[in-house]
Design a protein around this motif. Structure first.
Motif, PDB file in Angstrom:
ATOM      1  N   VAL A   1      -2.849  -9.924  60.770  1.00  0.00           N
ATOM      2  CA  VAL A   1      -1.787  -9.057  60.577  1.00  0.00           C
ATOM      3  C   VAL A   1      -1.565  -8.635  61.939  1.00  0.00           C
ATOM      4  O   VAL A   1      -0.393  -8.092  62.318  1.00  0.00           O
ATOM      5  CB  VAL A   1      -1.690  -8.129  59.515  1.00  0.00           C
ATOM      6  CG1 VAL A   1      -1.967  -8.652  58.226  1.00  0.00           C
ATOM      7  CG2 VAL A   1      -2.947  -7.281  59.818  1.00  0.00           C
ATOM      8  N   LYS A   2      -2.532  -8.590  62.912  1.00  0.00           N
ATOM      9  CA  LYS A   2      -2.173  -7.972  64.371  1.00  0.00           C
ATOM     10  C   LYS A   2      -2.013  -8.912  65.277  1.00  0.00           C
ATOM     11  O   LYS A   2      -1.746  -8.554  66.531  1.00  0.00           O
ATOM     12  CB  LYS A   2      -3.533  -7.010  64.573  1.00  0.00           C
ATOM     13  CG  LYS A   2      -3.729  -5.866  63.582  1.00  0.00           C
ATOM     14  CD  LYS A   2      -4.956  -5.246  64.466  1.00  0.00           C
ATOM     15  CE  LYS A   2      -6.411  -6.016  64.300  1.00  0.00           C
ATOM     16  NZ  LYS A   2      -6.707  -6.193  62.859  1.00  0.00           N
ATOM     17  N   GLY A   3      -1.766 -10.191  64.912  1.00  0.00           N
ATOM     18  CA  GLY A   3      -1.620 -11.357  65.922  1.00  0.00           C
ATOM     19  C   GLY A   3      -0.202 -11.513  66.152  1.00  0.00           C
ATOM     20  O   GLY A   3       0.959 -11.000  65.776  1.00  0.00           O
ATOM     21  N   GLU A   4      -0.053 -12.692  66.987  1.00  0.00           N
ATOM     22  CA  GLU A   4       1.480 -12.741  67.475  1.00  0.00           C
ATOM     23  C   GLU A   4       2.204 -13.615  66.466  1.00  0.00           C
ATOM     24  O   GLU A   4       1.605 -14.205  65.346  1.00  0.00           O
ATOM     25  CB  GLU A   4       1.164 -14.203  68.416  1.00  0.00           C
ATOM     26  CG  GLU A   4       2.185 -14.640  69.070  1.00  0.00           C
ATOM     27  CD  GLU A   4       1.833 -15.867  70.021  1.00  0.00           C
ATOM     28  OE1 GLU A   4       2.489 -15.844  71.008  1.00  0.00           O
ATOM     29  OE2 GLU A   4       1.032 -16.741  69.665  1.00  0.00           O
ATOM     30  N   ASP A   5       3.406 -13.267  66.390  1.00  0.00           N
ATOM     31  CA  ASP A   5       4.430 -13.673  65.368  1.00  0.00           C
ATOM     32  C   ASP A   5       4.434 -15.284  65.296  1.00  0.00           C
ATOM     33  O   ASP A   5       4.423 -15.946  66.242  1.00  0.00           O
ATOM     34  CB  ASP A   5       5.879 -13.359  65.683  1.00  0.00           C
ATOM     35  CG  ASP A   5       6.754 -13.424  64.591  1.00  0.00           C
ATOM     36  OD1 ASP A   5       7.119 -14.802  64.087  1.00  0.00           O
ATOM     37  OD2 ASP A   5       7.291 -12.751  63.951  1.00  0.00           O
ATOM     38  N   LEU A   6       4.230 -15.887  64.118  1.00  0.00           N
ATOM     39  CA  LEU A   6       4.176 -17.223  63.595  1.00  0.00           C
ATOM     40  C   LEU A   6       5.243 -17.883  64.510  1.00  0.00           C
ATOM     41  O   LEU A   6       5.220 -19.074  64.929  1.00  0.00           O
ATOM     42  CB  LEU A   6       4.128 -17.518  62.378  1.00  0.00           C
ATOM     43  CG  LEU A   6       3.908 -19.027  61.870  1.00  0.00           C
ATOM     44  CD1 LEU A   6       2.578 -19.481  62.358  1.00  0.00           C
ATOM     45  CD2 LEU A   6       4.036 -18.912  60.548  1.00  0.00           C
ATOM     46  N   LEU A   7       6.394 -17.499  64.535  1.00  0.00           N
ATOM     47  CA  LEU A   7       7.596 -18.070  65.020  1.00  0.00           C
ATOM     48  C   LEU A   7       7.424 -18.215  66.597  1.00  0.00           C
ATOM     49  O   LEU A   7       7.999 -19.408  66.978  1.00  0.00           O
ATOM     50  CB  LEU A   7       8.949 -17.222  64.694  1.00  0.00           C
ATOM     51  CG  LEU A   7       9.628 -17.464  63.307  1.00  0.00           C
ATOM     52  CD1 LEU A   7      10.724 -16.644  63.255  1.00  0.00           C
ATOM     53  CD2 LEU A   7       9.787 -18.915  62.919  1.00  0.00           C
TER      54      LEU A   7
END
Length: 266
Positions: A195-201
């Motif tokens: 959840v703290k990662g880079e946006d999938l898009l």
């Protein structure tokens, strides 16, 4: 016809719902017409015993023929005996006993995979089985269950995979550090779903998802700890656009795997 639910043979089958019995015998339980059909079609050599009620066999004549074609004998049992053998409350007329067949992590990476799923401390068997099914659907090359993840041959994992365990290589028992090292040596990036990662898009638009990828999925409640995340090349989050508090692990894993599958095929 087997009609005594207390017979040693029936009890031996029923015990396979427990991990201890599976570990001791190297066997596992398979239930339902779909899973049995997949086993007979893809890995018939694994089927040790096949039990069915007469009614179920009449209802699924194609499955009966598949057993004949595979050279597997079907033993008739009563409904009461099948209920005793099965792990489910309402079994669907078929129970099989199969040999376990894990793949080694070494063999998985030696096959030059482009997309794999790694499950680290995934404890819910329904989630694990559903992720295996999603990986199979997305055309992934393999799935790896680390030593802290639920047993691959847990009856609910097997049921939730709906036969996908017979379609692609699955390894279990390795440590995440070992898997990470092998993935890097094989040229795969390790992407952690977090959840703290880079946006999938953002990851999609940057071209990151088109690369050979090992997706890492963590515990349902806690996710991945800091040490696990430190092993990854990047952390990626599936954005939530509505008002949901969170997303089910298996659902998020399905999105991630399919995004990579789309990108790698474009």
């Amino acid at each position: 016809m087997l009609d005594n639910p207390r017979s040693p043979r029936v009890r031996a089958v029923a015990k396979l719902a427990k991990r201890g019995a599976r570990s001791e015998t190297g066997l596992f339980l398979l239930e339902g017409p779909q899973a049995v059909s997949e086993a007979l079609t893809f890995r018939a050599e694994l089927v040790v015993e096949l039990y069915a009620t007469p009614t179920a066999l009449e209802r699924y004549p194609d499955l009966a023929q598949a057993a004949v074609d595979a050279g597997v004998d079907v033993e008739f049992v009563t409904e009461h005996v099948l209920d005793t053998m099965a792990d489910t409350v309402t079994p669907q007329g078929f129970v099989a006993v199969c040999h376990q067949f894990p793949t080694s992590v070494k063999d998985i990476f030696g096959a030059e995979p482009k997309l794999i799923a790694i499950l680290e401390e995934v404890r819910d068997p329904g989630n694990a089985g559903t992720i295996i099914r999603a990986a199979d659907s997305a055309g992934a090359d393999a799935v790896i269950l680390t030593g802290r993840t639920v047993d691959l041959y847990n009856p609910k994992v097997v049921r939730s995979s709906t036969g996908s365990i017979f379609h692609l290589p699955i390894a279990m028992g390795a440590t995440l550090t070992d898997v990470r090292a092998r993935a890097a040596a094989a040229g795969l990036q390790l992407l952690a779903a977090d959840v703290k990662g880079e946006d999938l898009l953002v990851a999609r638009n940057s071209g990151r998802l088109a690369k050979p990828t090992a997706w890492l999925f963590g515990n349902e409640a806690r996710g991945l700890d800091d040490d696990d995340l430190a092993l990854a090349d990047a952390a990626i989050t599936v954005p939530i656009y509505g008002s949901a508090e969170s997303m089910n692990l298996a659902t998020a894993a399905s999105v991630c795997l399919y995004e990579s599958a789309f990108a790698q095929r474009t």
